[in-house]
Design a protein around this motif. Structure first.
Motif, PDB file in Angstrom:
ATOM      1  N   THR A 527       0.825  -1.216   0.000  1.00 16.37           N
ATOM      2  CA  THR A 527       0.000   0.000   0.000  1.00 16.37           C
ATOM      3  C   THR A 527       0.853   1.257   0.000  1.00 16.37           C
ATOM      4  OG1 THR A 527      -0.013   0.109   2.403  1.00 16.37           O
ATOM      5  CG2 THR A 527      -1.814  -1.146   1.354  1.00 16.37           C
ATOM      6  N   ALA A 541       0.987   6.980  -8.090  1.00 18.52           N
ATOM      7  CA  ALA A 541       2.146   7.486  -7.345  1.00 18.52           C
ATOM      8  C   ALA A 541       3.425   6.738  -7.735  1.00 18.52           C
ATOM      9  CB  ALA A 541       1.901   7.365  -5.838  1.00 18.52           C
TER      10      ALA A 541
ATOM     11  N   TYR B 192     -12.120  -0.827  -2.239  1.00 24.41           N
ATOM     12  CA  TYR B 192     -10.902   0.005  -2.206  1.00 24.41           C
ATOM     13  C   TYR B 192     -11.181   1.251  -1.382  1.00 24.41           C
ATOM     14  CZ  TYR B 192      -9.935  -3.059  -6.136  1.00 24.41           C
ATOM     15  OH  TYR B 192      -9.750  -4.176  -6.921  1.00 24.41           O
ATOM     16  N   THR B 193     -10.452   1.410  -0.324  1.00 25.48           N
ATOM     17  CA  THR B 193     -10.646   2.564   0.556  1.00 25.48           C
ATOM     18  C   THR B 193      -9.470   3.510   0.408  1.00 25.48           C
ATOM     19  OG1 THR B 193     -11.826   1.160   2.131  1.00 25.48           O
ATOM     20  CG2 THR B 193     -11.044   3.294   2.940  1.00 25.48           C
ATOM     21  N   VAL B 195      -7.061   6.039   1.763  1.00 23.09           N
ATOM     22  CA  VAL B 195      -6.571   6.329   3.109  1.00 23.09           C
ATOM     23  C   VAL B 195      -5.569   7.480   3.023  1.00 23.09           C
ATOM     24  CG1 VAL B 195      -5.363   5.391   5.104  1.00 23.09           C
ATOM     25  CG2 VAL B 195      -6.906   3.938   3.802  1.00 23.09           C
ATOM     26  N   ARG B 197      -2.561  10.057   4.156  1.00 24.34           N
ATOM     27  CA  ARG B 197      -1.286   9.714   4.782  1.00 24.34           C
ATOM     28  C   ARG B 197      -1.259  10.024   6.252  1.00 24.34           C
ATOM     29  NH1 ARG B 197       2.643   8.440   1.022  1.00 24.34           N
ATOM     30  NH2 ARG B 197       3.546   7.496   2.867  1.00 24.34           N
ATOM     31  N   ALA B 544      -0.308  12.568  -6.075  1.00 23.46           N
ATOM     32  CA  ALA B 544      -0.571  11.118  -6.085  1.00 23.46           C
ATOM     33  C   ALA B 544      -0.085  10.405  -4.831  1.00 23.46           C
ATOM     34  CB  ALA B 544       0.050  10.484  -7.325  1.00 23.46           C
ATOM     35  N   ASN B 545       0.924  10.934  -4.194  1.00 24.68           N
ATOM     36  CA  ASN B 545       1.472  10.252  -3.019  1.00 24.68           C
ATOM     37  C   ASN B 545       0.894  10.787  -1.714  1.00 24.68           C
ATOM     38  OD1 ASN B 545       2.983   8.345  -1.751  1.00 24.68           O
ATOM     39  ND2 ASN B 545       4.935   8.988  -2.603  1.00 24.68           N
ATOM     40  N   ARG B 548      -3.156   6.795   0.013  1.00 25.82           N
ATOM     41  CA  ARG B 548      -2.861   5.422  -0.358  1.00 25.82           C
ATOM     42  C   ARG B 548      -4.193   4.680  -0.461  1.00 25.82           C
ATOM     43  NH1 ARG B 548       1.776   5.789  -2.454  1.00 25.82           N
ATOM     44  NH2 ARG B 548       0.684   4.018  -3.230  1.00 25.82           N
ATOM     45  N   VAL B 549      -4.143   3.493  -0.999  1.00 27.30           N
ATOM     46  CA  VAL B 549      -5.365   2.696  -1.153  1.00 27.30           C
ATOM     47  C   VAL B 549      -5.222   1.422  -0.332  1.00 27.30           C
ATOM     48  CG1 VAL B 549      -6.881   1.504  -2.763  1.00 27.30           C
ATOM     49  CG2 VAL B 549      -5.675   3.593  -3.479  1.00 27.30           C
ATOM     50  N   VAL B 550      -6.202   1.165   0.525  1.00 26.79           N
ATOM     51  CA  VAL B 550      -6.242  -0.088   1.277  1.00 26.79           C
ATOM     52  C   VAL B 550      -7.453  -0.867   0.782  1.00 26.79           C
ATOM     53  CG1 VAL B 550      -6.517  -1.148   3.546  1.00 26.79           C
ATOM     54  CG2 VAL B 550      -5.073   0.883   3.283  1.00 26.79           C
TER      55      VAL B 550
END
Lengths: 569, 569
Positions: A527, A541, B192-193, B195, B197, B544-545, B548-550
Motif C-alpha cells: 500500500t 504514485a 478500495y478505501t 486512506v 497519509r 498522487a502520493n 494510499r489505497v487499502v
C-alpha cells in the motif's frame, strides 16, 4: 508521430487501461504453460535454452571490463556455473548518459511501444525464464512459470499502463488566450515536453527477481528513462535474460541498447552498490529486499526517487468459521507455498485462547491449532506432491532461521526434510509451526521470520487479535492481513484494523484464492502506507514522479478578433 | 454518498478538470478587484476587516497554550501589532490525530467538497486577504490582490482538481471473476478505501504566503489529510485568515475544525519546526523558502513526502530581436515587479559581447545594456506609479543584499530609494543593474541574489549564453528561462537548454506577458527537474502520493454460471 511498436500493441494497452480502471480480472498472458498457447515445442525449447546457459559465459554486448562474475547455485542442488560480464558502475553511468538523448527525444509512444514489444518477447521466453527462476529462487516449476513469467509480465504491463495513463494527460501543445477587456487578448502557443528523470536503478531480490523487478524496470522505461538492472547475486539469470531481450528490441527499433544494462555483482559488492545508488545520475531507485538495505536507500539516496519493498509481518486473525477445516486447508497452503518465502506469506496467526466459534460449536484453541497443524502435515505428507508446492529453500540464511526458530515456542509441527524425486540434493524443508502467547512473546512475533516459519498465537480475544494486527502492520510493516469470521461486526473491525495498519485485507479465504496471491490489474500489492513498502504495485504514485514536464510559451496571433472581444467583454 | 458541498461546486470542478487537460486559459476567480464582481462594498469592507485585525489578538479557537506570539511589520512602514495564539506542536499533533478519523471516513467527495467551499469563501475574502498580503509581503495592492487572492485560489483549485482527477480513478468496489476452465470461476468482491497519509505540514514563505502555501494545503485537504499550517513569522496574517475560514467551513460541515490548524511561530523557533518536521505523524511537508532549509527537510524529514520550492537562478538569453526596446521594456518590468522578490524574477541576463542583431543592424553590448537600463530608469521615474509596481522590500536581509551587491560589478543602474506617497516609512528600492562578465564572474552569478538585483552578463556568443543557462539551471536551479531571438535555430537550441536545465522557457516576451507570471491550469510552476524545486505546481506527482489505497477482498457467488464457463472454456 505514433511509434509503430505503440500501434502494434495498442489494443493490449487499451485493455490494460480499462482493467486498471475497473480492476476486474484480466490478463493478456496465459498463466497455463500450455502447448496450445505457447507452442508445441515451447516447453522443451525453453528448458534447452536454460540448459544452454549453464557452465558458460553469458553473452551481453554492453560496456564491461572483460572480467566475468557469477556464482549462482540452484536451490535444487547444483551450481549454475554461469559467468556474466563484469561492468564498472562508471562505465554503465557513462553509457546510459550517452544513450539517453536519442531515447528521450523519441517520446512517449516510442517508450511505451518499445516496452510493450519487450514484454511480448519476454512472454515468448516464459519457459526459459521459468527454468531460470526455478533454479535461482527455488520455486517449484509451476510457480516459477506463473509468477516468474506471465504474472510478472502482467505486473510489468500494469506499470506501463499506469505510466501511459499519466503521460497521455499531458498535452503536447496548448493554445492559451486570455481576454483583456476591450484590448486584444493575450494569446500564446505552449509546448509541453515530457522529460525523463535520468537513469533508474533496479535492485532485484533473490526470491522473485522478475515479479518484483519488472514494475520498476518497465515504469522507468515507459517514462523515457535509461535503466541499470542490478539483480541479487543469487538470482542474476532471469534478469540477465530480460536485459538481453530488452536490448535486442531496443537495437532493432534503432535505439542504443545501452538504454537497458545489467550490473552483475558478487555478494561482497554491497559498498559498490551503495556508492552507485548515491550517484547524482541515478534519479530513480526500485528496491526489493531487506528492511536494513531499503531503509538505508530511503535515507541516503536522497537525490533519487526511491521505491522500496521491505520486510513485514503478515497476519491471520481467526475469530469464527463455519468450516474450520476449509480455513485450515487454505492457511496451510499459504504457509507451504514456496516454503513461506513470499513477502505475502502469513506468519502470525491469532487464535483466541477461549477458542473459535464454528457451525458445530466452539472449537478450543488447541483443537483449532491442531486443525491447522493437521492440514499442514497432510499437505506435505506425499513428498512428490509436496515438493511441487514447497519448492526449495533459496539460501542458507533461511535454513539457519528455521533452526533458530525451533526454540522460540512449543513446536506444533516441526520442519522436516524431504527428498526431491528429481533433485536429490535439493534443500526441501516443510513448514515449522510454533505456538506462542500474545501476552509474553511479542518480541518474537513483531518482526519477520522469513521462510517456512509460522506462529499460532493465543490471544485474549478477537479484539486483541485485531489490535495486534493493526498496530504490528502499522509499526513493523505488512503486505497481507487475513481474517476469518462469520460476524459482520468483526469483519467491520478487521476493515478498520487494515486501515490502521495500511494493509490489504482478505476475508474468509477457504477456496482457491490464497492470501499470498496478488492479482495484477486488480489487487494493489503493498500500500505504501506501512513500513513494508513505501509504494504500491502499481498506482499513479508509482509512476508519476518518473518524468517531469518542461514547457515553452511564445506569443501568437489571437484567434479571437479584437472587435469580437470588445463586444463580448 | 456524494457530499452536498461537492455537488454545490461540481460544475467548477468539472471546468477545472477540463482546463488541466487542455491547459488553455481559464479561471473561475476574477483577477480584477471590481465592484461588479466582488460587490460594491467589498473593497471598503475588506480594508476595514484588515484594519480590524491590527493591534489585537487574532481569535482562533484551536488548541493553544494561552500565550500569544507575533511581531509582523508592514514593509510599508508600520507594525501590525497582531498577536496569534501560541500552540505547542504536541497539542496540534494530538488534536490532528483526534480529528483524523471522522475526516478520513467522510471520503473523497467530502474532502473535495469542503476544499471547494473553503475556496469559495476565500474568494469572497479576497480584499481582506489582499491587504493582509500587501502589509506582510510588501507587494503593491494590485499584485497583493491578484497573486494573494484569485491567482492563489486558482492554484489551490488546480491542486484540488489534480487530487480529484487521481482519486476518481480508484473504484470504490470491483467484481473480479477468474475463469477456472471447466470448474466454477473464482469470484471476489473487492473494496478500495482511500486512506490519507496522516498530517501534512505546510511551511509558508514571507513573499507569497497564500500563492505558495495554498497548493500544499489544498492538495492535503482534498486527499483527506489533516493539515498544520506554519506561516513564515513575517507573513502570518494571510494564512491565519485562511485557516480561520477553513475551520469555519469544516465546523459548519460537521467536522472537527482541527482538521486545519495554525502554528504561529517566532523567528527563533527554527529548532521547534525542525523537530516537528521529523515527527512520525507528519507524513507530508510542503515548503517554500531557502535552499538551506528546503534541502535540510529533503534530507532529514525522511518519514514524510517532502515537496520543496527553493532558490534558483532565473535567466534571460538575448540573441537577437526585431524590437529591442519592446524586449527591454518587458525585461525591465520583470525586474521591477515586486522589486524582484519573486521566485520567478530574472537575475542573469546574457548578452553576447559582440552585440545583438536587430531589425536595424547589430546593437553593441553597451547599447543593449543601455536599452535595458533606460527601460528600468523610465519605469521607476515617477515614484507614484513606480511604487505600484515595486511594492516594498519585505525584509532587512534584502536591503543588506542590495548594498552588498553594489560592489559586485560595474553599476549600470543604481538602486535608489523612493518615497511612497501613502506610506512615507515604506522600504521602497529601485532595481540595481550590474554588468558582469561570463569569463570571470561565475562565482557571483551562479547563485541567487534574491531581491531587485540583476546582472547583464557579457558572453562570447549566444551558444555560450545557452550553455550557461542550461547548466546553471541544472546545477543551481531555476524556475524561469527567457530567450529573445529571431533565429529558429537559436529557439531550438534554447528549447534544448531548457530541457537540459529542466526549466520552463518563455520566448520573445515583448507584450503583456512577463516571465515572472505563471498561469494556473496552463503553466506548470517549477518542473521538479532542477534544484529550484523537487515538484511542480501542479501535476499528478504533486498529489498522487498524498493518499494510499487499502483494499479488501471476499469470495462471492460467481455471476457467470459454471455450465456456461464449461462451455466456453
Amino acid at each position: 508521430m505514433t511509434h509503430p511498436l505503440f500501434s502494434r500493441h495498442e489494443v493490449t494497452l487499451q485493455k490494460a487501461l480499462a482493467a486498471i480502471e475497473t480492476r476486474g480480472y484480466w490478463s493478456p498472458f496465459s498463466e497455463m504453460p500450455s502447448p496450445k498457447v505457447y507452442g508445441e515445442t515451447a516447453s522443451a525449447d525453453g528448458e534447452a535454452a536454460f540448459k544452454a546457459h549453464l557452465n558458460r559465459a553469458f553473452q551481453l554486448d554492453q560496456p564491461a571490463t572483460g572480467d566475468t562474475i557469477g556464482s549462482e547455485a540452484s536451490p535444487f542442488g547444483f551450481a549454475l556455473g554461469i559467468r556474466y560480464p563484469r561492468s564498472e558502475p562508471d562505465q554503465l553511468i557513462t553509457a546510459a548518459a550517452s544513450a539517453q538523448k536519442r531515447w528521450r527525444e523519441a517520446g512517449p509512444t516510442a517508450w511505451v511501444g518499445v516496452s510493450l514489444e519487450i514484454l511480448a518477447r519476454l512472454n515468448r521466453a516464459s519457459f526459459e525464464i521459468a527454468h531460470s527462476v526455478m533454479h535461482t529462487t527455488g520455486q517449484a516449476f509451476m510457480m516459477a512459470f506463473q509468477a516468474g513469467g506471465p504474472h510478472a509480465q502482467d505486473r510489468a504491463l500494469e506499470a506501463v499502463a499506469y505510466a501511459w495513463d499519466q503521460l497521455r494527460r499531458i498535452p503536447a501543445t496548448a493554445y492559451w488566450e486570455k481576454p483583456q477587456g476591450k484590448n486584444p487578448p493575450l494569446a500564446m502557443h505552449k509546448r509541453y515536453t515530457i522529460v525523463p528523470r535520468g537513469t533508474g536503478l533496479v535492485l532485484g531480490c533473490c526470491t522473485f527477481p522478475t515479479w518484483n523487478g519488472y514494475p520498476g524496470l518497465f515504469a522507468d522505461l515507459a517514462t523515457g528513462n535509461t535503466v541499470i538492472v542490478k539483480p541479487h547475486p543469487g538470482a542474476i539469470l532471469p534478469l540477465a535474460i530480460t536485459v538481453r531481450i530488452a536490448r535486442d528490441v531496443l537495437r532493432e527499433a534503432g535505439f542504443d541498447p545501452n538504454v537497458v544494462m545489467l550490473l552483475a555483482t558478487s555478494p561482497d559488492d554491497g559498498a559498490l552498490v551503495q556508492t552507485l545508488a548515491q550517484r547524482p545520475e541515478i534519479r530513480l531507485i526500485d528496491f526489493t529486499g531487506s528492511t536494513q538495505n531499503g531503509t538505508w536507500l530511503e535515507r541516503h539516496a536522497v537525490q533519487a526517487h526511491v521505491s522500496t519493498e521491505k520486510a513485514g509481518v503478515n497476519q491471520v486473525v481467526i475469530d469464527s468459521a463455519n468450516d474450520i477445516k476449509a480455513a485450515a486447508r487454505n492457511i496451510a497452503f499459504s504457509l507451504a507455498l514456496y516454503s513461506g518465502q513470499m513477502c505475502t506469506a502469513p506468519q502470525n496467526i491469532y487464535i483466541p485462547r477461549d477458542g473459535v466459534r464454528t457451525a458445530d460449536g466452539t472449537l478450543s484453541f488447541d483443537d483449532t491449532a491442531a486443525a491447522i497443524a493437521s492440514a499442514v502435515e497432510k499437505l506435505v505428507a506425499d513428498p512428490a506432491r509436496a515438493v511441487e508446492i514447497l519448492g526449495a529453500i533459496q539460501n542458507d540464511g533461511v535454513m539457519r532461521r528455521i533452526d533458530e526458530a525451533r526454540t522460540l515456542g512449543r513446536v506444533l509441527v516441526d520442519s522436516g526434510t524431504l527428498e526431491h524425486p528429481q533433485f536429490p540434493e535439493a534443500r526441501v524443508r516443510t513448514p515449522l509451526l510454533l505456538q506462542l502467547d500474545a501476552a509474553k512473546d511479542a518480541t518474537t512475533f513483531t518482526h519477520e521470520w522469513f521462510g517456512p516459519i509460522a506462529f499460532l498465537i493465543a490471544t485474549d480475544s478477537t479484539a486483541q487479535s485485531l489490535e495486534l494486527a493493526g498496530s504490528i502492520a502499522r509499526d513493523h510493516g505488512a503486505l497481507t492481513l487475513s481474517v476469518y469470521s462469520t460476524d459482520d461486526a468483526v469483519i467491520d473491525a478487521a476493515h478498520e484494523a487494515s486501515i490502521q495498519g495500511g494493509v490489504a485485507l482478505s476475508i474468509n479465504l477457504t477456496g482457491g484464492v490464497f492470501v499470498n496471491q496478488s492479482a495484477a490489474f486488480s489487487d494493489f500489492h503493498g500500500t505504501g502506507a506501512n513500513p513494508a513498502a513505501n509504494s504500491a504495485l502499481t498506482d499513479a504514485a508509482f509512476v508519476a514522479n518518473r518524468f517531469r514536464v518542461v514547457q515553452s510559451r511564445v506569443h501568437v496571433e489571437p484567434k479571437t478578433p479584437t472587435a469580437e472581444v470588445g463586444q463580448t467583454a
